[in-house]
Design a protein around this motif. Structure first.
Motif, PDB file in Angstrom:
ATOM      1  N   ARG A 286       9.761 -14.316  13.031  1.00  0.00           N
ATOM      2  CA  ARG A 286       9.703 -12.882  12.747  1.00  0.00           C
ATOM      3  C   ARG A 286       9.346 -12.634  11.284  1.00  0.00           C
ATOM      4  N   GLN A 287       9.939 -13.409  10.384  1.00  0.00           N
ATOM      5  CA  GLN A 287       9.631 -13.256   8.966  1.00  0.00           C
ATOM      6  C   GLN A 287       8.173 -13.599   8.683  1.00  0.00           C
ATOM      7  N   ALA A 288       7.675 -14.623   9.370  1.00  0.00           N
ATOM      8  CA  ALA A 288       6.276 -15.016   9.180  1.00  0.00           C
ATOM      9  C   ALA A 288       5.325 -13.918   9.621  1.00  0.00           C
ATOM     10  N   ILE A 289       5.620 -13.273  10.749  1.00  0.00           N
ATOM     11  CA  ILE A 289       4.760 -12.196  11.234  1.00  0.00           C
ATOM     12  C   ILE A 289       4.852 -10.977  10.321  1.00  0.00           C
ATOM     13  N   CYS A 290       6.046 -10.704   9.783  1.00  0.00           N
ATOM     14  CA  CYS A 290       6.178  -9.606   8.811  1.00  0.00           C
ATOM     15  C   CYS A 290       5.309  -9.868   7.582  1.00  0.00           C
ATOM     16  N   ASP A 291       5.355 -11.096   7.073  1.00  0.00           N
ATOM     17  CA  ASP A 291       4.514 -11.464   5.934  1.00  0.00           C
ATOM     18  C   ASP A 291       3.035 -11.302   6.274  1.00  0.00           C
ATOM     19  N   MET A 292       2.677 -11.706   7.493  1.00  0.00           N
ATOM     20  CA  MET A 292       1.278 -11.612   7.927  1.00  0.00           C
ATOM     21  C   MET A 292       0.829 -10.155   7.998  1.00  0.00           C
ATOM     22  N   ILE A 293       1.693  -9.280   8.490  1.00  0.00           N
ATOM     23  CA  ILE A 293       1.358  -7.851   8.571  1.00  0.00           C
ATOM     24  C   ILE A 293       1.118  -7.289   7.175  1.00  0.00           C
ATOM     25  N   ARG A 294       2.017  -7.615   6.228  1.00  0.00           N
ATOM     26  CA  ARG A 294       1.869  -7.111   4.858  1.00  0.00           C
ATOM     27  C   ARG A 294       0.591  -7.646   4.219  1.00  0.00           C
ATOM     28  N   HIS A 295       0.323  -8.913   4.404  1.00  0.00           N
ATOM     29  CA  HIS A 295      -0.881  -9.535   3.831  1.00  0.00           C
ATOM     30  C   HIS A 295      -2.143  -8.893   4.418  1.00  0.00           C
ATOM     31  N   THR A 296      -2.146  -8.697   5.736  1.00  0.00           N
ATOM     32  CA  THR A 296      -3.315  -8.118   6.405  1.00  0.00           C
ATOM     33  C   THR A 296      -3.551  -6.676   5.955  1.00  0.00           C
ATOM     34  N   ALA A 297      -2.471  -5.901   5.849  1.00  0.00           N
ATOM     35  CA  ALA A 297      -2.598  -4.504   5.414  1.00  0.00           C
ATOM     36  C   ALA A 297      -3.135  -4.417   3.991  1.00  0.00           C
ATOM     37  N   ARG A 298      -2.613  -5.260   3.117  1.00  0.00           N
ATOM     38  CA  ARG A 298      -3.070  -5.245   1.729  1.00  0.00           C
ATOM     39  C   ARG A 298      -4.560  -5.620   1.650  1.00  0.00           C
ATOM     40  N   GLU A 299      -4.952  -6.628   2.369  1.00  0.00           N
ATOM     41  CA  GLU A 299      -6.352  -7.060   2.355  1.00  0.00           C
ATOM     42  C   GLU A 299      -7.270  -5.967   2.895  1.00  0.00           C
ATOM     43  N   MET A 300      -6.849  -5.292   3.959  1.00  0.00           N
ATOM     44  CA  MET A 300      -7.665  -4.222   4.529  1.00  0.00           C
ATOM     45  C   MET A 300      -7.819  -3.059   3.558  1.00  0.00           C
ATOM     46  N   CYS A 301      -6.750  -2.718   2.838  1.00  0.00           N
ATOM     47  CA  CYS A 301      -6.829  -1.625   1.861  1.00  0.00           C
ATOM     48  C   CYS A 301      -7.728  -2.001   0.690  1.00  0.00           C
ATOM     49  N   GLU A 302      -7.570  -3.221   0.201  1.00  0.00           N
ATOM     50  CA  GLU A 302      -8.362  -3.668  -0.950  1.00  0.00           C
ATOM     51  C   GLU A 302      -9.846  -3.732  -0.624  1.00  0.00           C
ATOM     52  N   LYS A 303     -10.188  -4.077   0.624  1.00  0.00           N
ATOM     53  CA  LYS A 303     -11.586  -4.208   1.021  1.00  0.00           C
ATOM     54  C   LYS A 303     -12.109  -2.947   1.709  1.00  0.00           C
ATOM     55  N   ASN A 304     -11.330  -1.846   1.623  1.00  0.00           N
ATOM     56  CA  ASN A 304     -11.722  -0.553   2.177  1.00  0.00           C
ATOM     57  C   ASN A 304     -11.979  -0.611   3.685  1.00  0.00           C
ATOM     58  N   ARG A 305     -11.212  -1.454   4.370  1.00  0.00           N
ATOM     59  CA  ARG A 305     -11.307  -1.526   5.825  1.00  0.00           C
ATOM     60  C   ARG A 305     -10.282  -0.619   6.505  1.00  0.00           C
ATOM     61  N   TRP A 306      -9.476   0.042   5.681  1.00  0.00           N
ATOM     62  CA  TRP A 306      -8.509   0.998   6.197  1.00  0.00           C
ATOM     63  C   TRP A 306      -8.694   2.281   5.408  1.00  0.00           C
ATOM     64  N   PRO A 307      -9.700   3.089   5.753  1.00  0.00           N
ATOM     65  CA  PRO A 307     -10.032   4.277   4.964  1.00  0.00           C
ATOM     66  C   PRO A 307      -8.864   5.262   4.895  1.00  0.00           C
ATOM     67  N   GLY A 308      -8.652   5.797   3.703  1.00  0.00           N
ATOM     68  CA  GLY A 308      -7.594   6.777   3.513  1.00  0.00           C
ATOM     69  C   GLY A 308      -6.214   6.193   3.337  1.00  0.00           C
ATOM     70  N   ALA A 309      -6.099   4.851   3.296  1.00  0.00           N
ATOM     71  CA  ALA A 309      -4.786   4.204   3.191  1.00  0.00           C
ATOM     72  C   ALA A 309      -4.607   3.569   1.824  1.00  0.00           C
ATOM     73  N   HIS A 310      -3.378   3.617   1.334  1.00  0.00           N
ATOM     74  CA  HIS A 310      -2.993   2.973   0.073  1.00  0.00           C
ATOM     75  C   HIS A 310      -1.841   2.027   0.363  1.00  0.00           C
ATOM     76  N   CYS A 311      -2.009   0.761  -0.021  1.00  0.00           N
ATOM     77  CA  CYS A 311      -1.003  -0.245   0.306  1.00  0.00           C
ATOM     78  C   CYS A 311       0.255  -0.061  -0.540  1.00  0.00           C
ATOM     79  N   LEU A 312       1.409  -0.132   0.125  1.00  0.00           N
ATOM     80  CA  LEU A 312       2.697  -0.009  -0.558  1.00  0.00           C
ATOM     81  C   LEU A 312       3.474  -1.313  -0.554  1.00  0.00           C
ATOM     82  N   SER A 313       3.071  -2.248   0.262  1.00  0.00           N
ATOM     83  CA  SER A 313       3.852  -3.474   0.426  1.00  0.00           C
ATOM     84  C   SER A 313       3.627  -4.438  -0.722  1.00  0.00           C
ATOM     85  N   LEU A 314       4.664  -5.184  -1.024  1.00  0.00           N
ATOM     86  CA  LEU A 314       4.550  -6.266  -2.001  1.00  0.00           C
ATOM     87  C   LEU A 314       3.823  -7.421  -1.362  1.00  0.00           C
TER      88      LEU A 314
END
Length: 319
Positions: A286-314
């Protein structure tokens, strides 16, 4: 009540008959029937009814079925956690997401899980928001991503992204805004096509909360549809306007089928968080999947693959 009795009960319920369950479990029907009778005596309730077409569950049996699924799932996770080595993450994780989030995250998360954690049996379900919370409390799912309403107990919400909403209209819509940006009042006073308010944690709940905080009237809703695809189709047909995160309509906006207007003030936003139960023990999977979700969200925001979103996760290290 024994774990094996719950497994027998689930097998009979899923098979639809005692004879088919007997064949699957390689147990005599008489022995299987005796186990169910003992389970019913222990719970002081009738769980199953036999008929010509097979076995059906009583209302009490329906309740037990959901709980039995959660219990057997947690036992399986426990065994995986005990047996796994320190450098290999194994187990089974069920992530349930509302439709407004699967549209953006489902495929990226499925790809990331397959590439990064092949030892984890990762299942992703699409559910209504209300169903997600019910399943979380009963232990049927391990994780979800929702807006934190501040009313849920025994759950931990970890902020993931902040997402801006836009006003959507058809290119030929009457009463179309004359500017790219519109005020909150102007946006929400138009005839709206929205999801219903039956369940919390939805985009509709976020919008109504923002209007209330601003001291503004509720939305002028002319139609309710619990399908993002139907809402977009109705807006495209000129039946009304809608408000939702830009990412949900990115394709239609890029194709020119819908026009998006930014809402001034930045008050129309939703904060998505990773939600996990506190009343079940933590697992490496479960912890690994949580880390994966945060990593994926951050990468999508940084590469503008999630328009209108700003990453909040560490940033979290991937295992």
């Amino acid at each position: 009540m024994e774990l094996r009795q719950l497994k027998y009960f689930l097998c009979i319920a899923d098979s639809g008959s005692l004879s088919r369950a007997s064949e699957k479990l390689h147990i005599a029907q008489s022995a299987l029937s005796r186990q169910i009778m003992e389970l019913e005596a222990d719970l002081e309730a009738r769980l199953m009814v036999r008929g010509r077409s097979g076995v059906s569950l009583t209302p009490e049996g329906e309740v037990l079925y959901d709980y039995a699924l959660g219990i057997t799932k947690q036992v399986a996770n426990l065994r995986a956690a005990v047996r796994s080595s320190s450098d290999v993450v194994t187990g089974a994780i069920v992530l349930a997401l509302p439709q407004t989030i699967t549209t953006v995250l489902a495929l990226p998360l499925m790809r990331a899980a397959a590439a990064t954690f092949p030892g984890i049996a990762f299942r992703l379900n699409e559910e209504l928001s209300g169903n997600v919370m019910d399943q979380m409390h009963r232990g049927l799912i391990d994780l979800t991503i929702l807006c934190d309403s501040g009313t849920e107990q025994n759950l931990r919400f970890t902020p993931l992204v902040d997402e801006e909403f836009v006003l959507l209209r058809a290119p030929h819509a009457t009463d179309a805004p004359s500017t790219d940006d519109v005020s909150l009042v102007a946006a929400c006073s138009r005839p709206m096509i929205m999801p219903s308010t039956e369940n919390g944690h939805t985009t509709r709940w976020v919008i109504e909360a923002a209007l209330q905080a601003a001291g503004l009237p509720s939305l002028n809703v002319v139609a309710e549809m619990n399908s993002i695809h139907l809402i977009k189709s109705a807006v495209e047909a000129g039946l009304g306007f809608s408000v939702m995160p830009l990412a949900l309509a990115e394709r239609e906006v890029n194709d020119g089928r819908l026009i998006a207007h930014r809402i001034d003030g930045g008050r129309m936003r939703r904060r998505l968080s990773i939600c996990e139960p506190l009343n079940f023990s933590e697992s490496k999977a479960r912890q690994a999947i949580c880390d994966m979700i945060r990593h994926t969200a951050r990468e999508m925001c940084e590469k503008n693959r999630w328009p209108g979103a700003h990453c909040l996760s560490l940033e979290s290290p991937m295992h």
